[in-house]
Structures are given as C-alpha cells and as structure tokens.
Design a protein around this motif. Structure first.
Motif, PDB file in Angstrom:
ATOM      1  N   HIS A  15       0.835  -1.213   0.000  1.00 36.69           N
ATOM      2  CA  HIS A  15       0.000   0.000   0.000  1.00 36.69           C
ATOM      3  C   HIS A  15       0.866   1.258   0.000  1.00 36.69           C
ATOM      4  N   HIS A  16       1.803   1.343   0.940  1.00 34.53           N
ATOM      5  CA  HIS A  16       2.592   2.572   1.082  1.00 34.53           C
ATOM      6  C   HIS A  16       3.543   2.795  -0.082  1.00 34.53           C
ATOM      7  N   VAL A  17       4.173   1.740  -0.582  1.00 37.22           N
ATOM      8  CA  VAL A  17       5.104   1.912  -1.711  1.00 37.22           C
ATOM      9  C   VAL A  17       4.337   2.322  -2.959  1.00 37.22           C
ATOM     10  N   ASN A  18       3.219   1.669  -3.252  1.00 36.84           N
ATOM     11  CA  ASN A  18       2.410   2.077  -4.406  1.00 36.84           C
ATOM     12  C   ASN A  18       1.975   3.534  -4.291  1.00 36.84           C
ATOM     13  N   ARG A  19       1.492   3.898  -3.118  1.00 39.00           N
ATOM     14  CA  ARG A  19       0.983   5.255  -2.917  1.00 39.00           C
ATOM     15  C   ARG A  19       2.088   6.304  -3.057  1.00 39.00           C
ATOM     16  N   VAL A  20       3.253   6.035  -2.469  1.00 41.06           N
ATOM     17  CA  VAL A  20       4.298   7.063  -2.521  1.00 41.06           C
ATOM     18  C   VAL A  20       4.879   7.205  -3.932  1.00 41.06           C
ATOM     19  N   ILE A  21       4.914   6.137  -4.695  1.00 38.97           N
ATOM     20  CA  ILE A  21       5.383   6.275  -6.079  1.00 38.97           C
ATOM     21  C   ILE A  21       4.457   7.220  -6.836  1.00 38.97           C
ATOM     22  N   SER A 136       1.579  -1.520  -8.333  1.00 39.93           N
ATOM     23  CA  SER A 136       0.478  -0.917  -9.094  1.00 39.93           C
ATOM     24  C   SER A 136       0.224   0.516  -8.622  1.00 39.93           C
ATOM     25  N   PRO A 137       1.212   1.415  -8.771  1.00 38.26           N
ATOM     26  CA  PRO A 137       0.969   2.793  -8.346  1.00 38.26           C
ATOM     27  C   PRO A 137      -0.049   3.456  -9.272  1.00 38.26           C
ATOM     28  N   GLN A 138      -0.917   4.267  -8.708  1.00 35.83           N
ATOM     29  CA  GLN A 138      -1.958   4.992  -9.443  1.00 35.83           C
ATOM     30  C   GLN A 138      -2.776   4.043 -10.328  1.00 35.83           C
ATOM     31  N   GLY A 139      -2.937   2.792  -9.885  1.00 42.61           N
ATOM     32  CA  GLY A 139      -3.723   1.834 -10.632  1.00 42.61           C
ATOM     33  C   GLY A 139      -3.039   1.245 -11.851  1.00 42.61           C
ATOM     34  N   ARG A 140      -1.772   1.615 -12.095  1.00 45.25           N
ATOM     35  CA  ARG A 140      -1.027   1.073 -13.233  1.00 45.25           C
ATOM     36  C   ARG A 140      -0.292  -0.174 -12.792  1.00 45.25           C
ATOM     37  N   ARG A 141      -0.492  -1.265 -13.474  1.00 41.79           N
ATOM     38  CA  ARG A 141       0.227  -2.505 -13.159  1.00 41.79           C
ATOM     39  C   ARG A 141       1.620  -2.409 -13.778  1.00 41.79           C
ATOM     40  N   LEU A 142       2.666  -2.505 -12.937  1.00 43.93           N
ATOM     41  CA  LEU A 142       4.037  -2.402 -13.418  1.00 43.93           C
ATOM     42  C   LEU A 142       4.660  -3.779 -13.566  1.00 43.93           C
ATOM     43  N   ASP A 143       5.529  -3.906 -14.542  1.00 39.84           N
ATOM     44  CA  ASP A 143       6.320  -5.124 -14.690  1.00 39.84           C
ATOM     45  C   ASP A 143       7.322  -5.193 -13.553  1.00 39.84           C
ATOM     46  N   THR A 144       7.911  -6.372 -13.378  1.00 43.52           N
ATOM     47  CA  THR A 144       8.957  -6.521 -12.365  1.00 43.52           C
ATOM     48  C   THR A 144      10.305  -6.301 -13.040  1.00 43.52           C
ATOM     49  N   PRO A 146      12.984  -2.594 -14.251  1.00 41.03           N
ATOM     50  CA  PRO A 146      13.094  -1.133 -14.155  1.00 41.03           C
ATOM     51  C   PRO A 146      12.307  -0.461 -15.271  1.00 41.03           C
ATOM     52  N   GLN A 147      11.784   0.712 -14.980  1.00 37.37           N
ATOM     53  CA  GLN A 147      11.059   1.446 -16.002  1.00 37.37           C
ATOM     54  C   GLN A 147      10.965   2.920 -15.663  1.00 37.37           C
ATOM     55  N   MET A 148      10.817   3.706 -16.743  1.00 36.61           N
ATOM     56  CA  MET A 148      10.606   5.136 -16.603  1.00 36.61           C
ATOM     57  C   MET A 148       9.106   5.356 -16.448  1.00 36.61           C
ATOM     58  N   LEU A 149       8.720   6.083 -15.411  1.00 35.57           N
ATOM     59  CA  LEU A 149       7.322   6.389 -15.175  1.00 35.57           C
ATOM     60  C   LEU A 149       7.123   7.903 -15.303  1.00 35.57           C
ATOM     61  N   GLU A 150       5.978   8.272 -15.853  1.00 34.47           N
ATOM     62  CA  GLU A 150       5.629   9.689 -15.959  1.00 34.47           C
ATOM     63  C   GLU A 150       4.263   9.916 -15.346  1.00 34.47           C
ATOM     64  N   ARG A 151       4.076  11.131 -14.878  1.00 32.30           N
ATOM     65  CA  ARG A 151       2.786  11.531 -14.284  1.00 32.30           C
ATOM     66  C   ARG A 151       1.700  11.304 -15.321  1.00 32.30           C
ATOM     67  N   SER A 152       0.565  10.759 -14.872  1.00 29.15           N
ATOM     68  CA  SER A 152      -0.521  10.514 -15.832  1.00 29.15           C
ATOM     69  C   SER A 152      -1.491  11.664 -15.873  1.00 29.15           C
TER      70      SER A 152
END
Length: 152
Positions: A15-21, A136-144, A146-152
């Motif tokens: 919960h906390h890791v997803n939310r803080v990302i 799954s930060p912001q409801g996005r399912r991430l692969d396991t 590394p990846q570049m993430l941008e604000r949606s």
C-alpha cells in the motif's frame, strides 16, 4: 541534479510503496524505478519483511529541500520521526537519498548489499533478482523490471 533514492516499507508495504510512487510522480513528473523486492529487516529486529526499491529523479531542488519533501511524505504515511528509535522500528515509509550526480551516473555508488542488484538492474546490467514484487501505483500494473514512469 539527478538523485538516486531508496524506498522502504514494512508496515502495509505494498500500500505505502504504491501510494508514494504515485505521490512522487505528482511532485516530480517522472522517475526511473527499479524492481521492487521483498527483504528481511536489516539493522533491526522485526517480524515484518520490507518492500524495497530504488528510484532516480531529476530535480532542481538542493539535497536539503529534497530530503525535507521526503520527510513530509514519510510523516503523511504515518512515520513517527519524533521517536528517537525510529531508525530501528517498523515503518510505513522510509525514503533516503543515496547519491546525487549532475549526469545521473550511479553505477559505482556504494549501496547496502540488498540493493546492489537493483542498482545494477537500473543501469541495464543483466542480474537475477529473487523476491521481486509487482507494484500498481496509481492503478497502473508495473512489470517486475526497471522502467521510466511519468505523471498521468
């Protein structure tokens, strides 16, 4: 300036890791995120495993301001930084700045052993990492991976 940072949580860690990302994306617009892994506590006695990951952000803020922002996030997630033993207690969130670099080169930064493979992975090196966790930060399912993430 580019900053190499770590996230750790062992109280409701998913919960906390997803939310803080998601919160970091809102504040900084983009970040490069390592895989997330489950680890046993280091330097403390606890029954609760941690979820840990690394991230790199680019920020115009000096290190002190960035740390202040990270402390605000920790407090918003319920961490009691006023407790003198907060470094050795379970925590909903811990964000640390590990290094900074004008060009974002962190491959040779010394990190704790349990983070070394994540750092290598961030730099595109082939490593086998046990205990990966899908986020799954912001409801996005991430692969396991590394990846570049941008604000949606």
């Amino acid at each position: 300036m580019y900053y190499l940072c770590s996230i750790g949580s062992n109280i409701e860690p998913i919960h906390h890791v997803n939310r803080v990302i998601g919160e970091l994306l809102e504040q900084f617009g983009r970040l490069t995120l390592s895989s997330a892994i489950r680890t046993q506590p280091v330097g403390m006695v606890s029954q609760n495993d941690f979820i840990n990951c690394l991230f790199v952000i680019h920020s115009p803020h000096p290190r002190e301001e960035l740390k202040r922002r990270f402390i605000q996030l920790e407090l918003a997630h319920g961490r009691d930084r006023g407790d003198p033993a907060c470094k050795i207690r379970d925590r909903p969130l811990d964000i640390d700045i590990l290094a900074s670099d004008e060009a974002g080169h962190f491959l040779h930064v010394e990190v704790d052993e349990y983070l070394r493979d994540l750092l290598a992975e961030l730099h595109g090196m082939p490593v086998e990492i046990a205990g990966k966790i899908a986020l799954s930060p912001q409801g996005r399912r991430l692969d396991t991976r590394p990846q570049m993430l941008e604000r949606s």
